[in-house]
Design a protein around this motif. Structure first.
Motif, PDB file in Angstrom:
ATOM      1  N   LEU A  13       9.681  21.941  20.797  1.00 59.59           N
ATOM      2  CA  LEU A  13      11.132  21.942  20.645  1.00 59.59           C
ATOM      3  C   LEU A  13      11.540  21.907  19.178  1.00 59.59           C
ATOM      4  O   LEU A  13      12.395  22.685  18.746  1.00 59.59           O
ATOM      5  CB  LEU A  13      11.747  20.752  21.390  1.00 59.59           C
ATOM      6  N   LEU A  66      19.003  19.227  21.449  1.00 55.44           N
ATOM      7  CA  LEU A  66      18.734  20.272  20.464  1.00 55.44           C
ATOM      8  C   LEU A  66      19.369  19.957  19.117  1.00 55.44           C
ATOM      9  O   LEU A  66      18.815  20.343  18.080  1.00 55.44           O
ATOM     10  CB  LEU A  66      19.217  21.627  20.984  1.00 55.44           C
ATOM     11  N   ALA A 114      13.898  24.879  17.779  1.00 59.30           N
ATOM     12  CA  ALA A 114      15.016  24.457  16.922  1.00 59.30           C
ATOM     13  C   ALA A 114      15.143  25.334  15.680  1.00 59.30           C
ATOM     14  O   ALA A 114      16.242  25.489  15.148  1.00 59.30           O
ATOM     15  CB  ALA A 114      14.838  23.002  16.520  1.00 59.30           C
ATOM     16  N   TYR A 117      23.807  26.055  22.661  1.00 55.34           N
ATOM     17  CA  TYR A 117      22.420  26.483  22.669  1.00 55.34           C
ATOM     18  C   TYR A 117      21.939  26.863  24.061  1.00 55.34           C
ATOM     19  O   TYR A 117      20.917  27.511  24.195  1.00 55.34           O
ATOM     20  CB  TYR A 117      21.520  25.358  22.134  1.00 55.34           C
ATOM     21  N   LEU A 125      17.991  29.094  27.465  1.00 54.59           N
ATOM     22  CA  LEU A 125      18.281  28.913  26.053  1.00 54.59           C
ATOM     23  C   LEU A 125      18.819  30.228  25.502  1.00 54.59           C
ATOM     24  O   LEU A 125      18.305  31.295  25.816  1.00 54.59           O
ATOM     25  CB  LEU A 125      17.018  28.503  25.304  1.00 54.59           C
ATOM     26  N   VAL A 166      12.503  23.370  28.252  1.00 50.05           N
ATOM     27  CA  VAL A 166      11.762  23.478  26.991  1.00 50.05           C
ATOM     28  C   VAL A 166      10.447  24.209  27.230  1.00 50.05           C
ATOM     29  O   VAL A 166      10.038  25.057  26.436  1.00 50.05           O
ATOM     30  CB  VAL A 166      11.509  22.083  26.381  1.00 50.05           C
ATOM     31  N   MET A 194      21.153  18.902  27.050  1.00 53.91           N
ATOM     32  CA  MET A 194      20.279  19.716  26.193  1.00 53.91           C
ATOM     33  C   MET A 194      20.913  20.001  24.841  1.00 53.91           C
ATOM     34  O   MET A 194      20.204  20.099  23.834  1.00 53.91           O
ATOM     35  CB  MET A 194      19.934  21.031  26.886  1.00 53.91           C
ATOM     36  N   ASP A 195      22.234  20.166  24.782  1.00 55.38           N
ATOM     37  CA  ASP A 195      22.884  20.398  23.493  1.00 55.38           C
ATOM     38  C   ASP A 195      22.684  19.202  22.562  1.00 55.38           C
ATOM     39  O   ASP A 195      22.406  19.370  21.376  1.00 55.38           O
ATOM     40  CB  ASP A 195      24.374  20.682  23.674  1.00 55.38           C
ATOM     41  N   TYR A 236      17.855  28.000  15.847  1.00 53.75           N
ATOM     42  CA  TYR A 236      19.257  27.616  15.951  1.00 53.75           C
ATOM     43  C   TYR A 236      19.787  26.907  14.713  1.00 53.75           C
ATOM     44  O   TYR A 236      20.811  26.244  14.781  1.00 53.75           O
ATOM     45  CB  TYR A 236      19.467  26.712  17.165  1.00 53.75           C
ATOM     46  N   SER A 291      15.221  19.006  31.559  1.00 48.27           N
ATOM     47  CA  SER A 291      15.110  19.368  30.147  1.00 48.27           C
ATOM     48  C   SER A 291      13.658  19.681  29.778  1.00 48.27           C
ATOM     49  O   SER A 291      13.398  20.592  28.984  1.00 48.27           O
ATOM     50  CB  SER A 291      15.675  18.277  29.245  1.00 48.27           C
ATOM     51  N   ALA A 350      16.850  17.886  17.501  1.00 49.42           N
ATOM     52  CA  ALA A 350      15.694  18.687  17.112  1.00 49.42           C
ATOM     53  C   ALA A 350      15.980  19.512  15.864  1.00 49.42           C
ATOM     54  O   ALA A 350      15.124  19.642  14.981  1.00 49.42           O
ATOM     55  CB  ALA A 350      15.289  19.599  18.266  1.00 49.42           C
TER      56      ALA A 350
END
Length: 131
Positions: free
Chosen positions: A87, A52, A92, A102, A123, A29, A48-49, A95, A25, A55
């Motif tokens: 991040l 995020l 972020a 993501y 990403l 990033v 990671m989802d 998104y 991760s 974030a």
């Protein structure tokens, strides 16, 4: 039957698996995309989802204490304040309107040495999101 077996174990014990996912991760990033095995990529996508989601909440919340709390949780995973700020403040923001998905996993072939299936993890671009 695989009832209640949600975790991708990756053939590692718990602390080794957590360390592996944290390192992957950090790389995604920092660089935006990485190449790894498909099994690791699938485990990383879930990891990671969740990261995020924290974030995005830290970037959009009005409550300063909640934002600091979420940043500290993210920093506990990434272990670097520079990556945490990148991040939350840069990645972020792209998104905010998105409801998930993501990270993209694209299969790219097989590794020459041991024929392990390799994948590109990246990403998702903010421009590809729809309303």
């Amino acid at each position: 039957m695989r009832h209640r077996m949600k975790r991708h174990k990756l053939g590692r014990y718990g602390s080794h698996r957590r360390s592996l996912l944290k390192n992957l991760s950090r790389e995604i990033v920092e660089h935006g995309s990485i190449v790894t095995t498909t099994a690791k990529a699938k485990a990383l996508k879930v990891f990671m989802d969740k990261l995020l989601n924290k974030a995005i909440e830290a970037a959009t919340t009005e409550d300063r204490a909640r934002s600091v709390h979420l940043r500290r949780q993210i920093n506990a995973v990434l272990g670097d304040r520079r990556l945490t700020n990148k991040l939350v403040d840069e990645i972020a923001k792209n998104y905010v309107g998105r409801r998930g998905g993501y990270v993209r996993v694209l299969r790219i072939g097989f590794r020459r040495g041991d024929a392990a299936e390799m994948s590109l993890v990246q990403l998702v671009e903010a421009s590809s999101q729809e309303g």
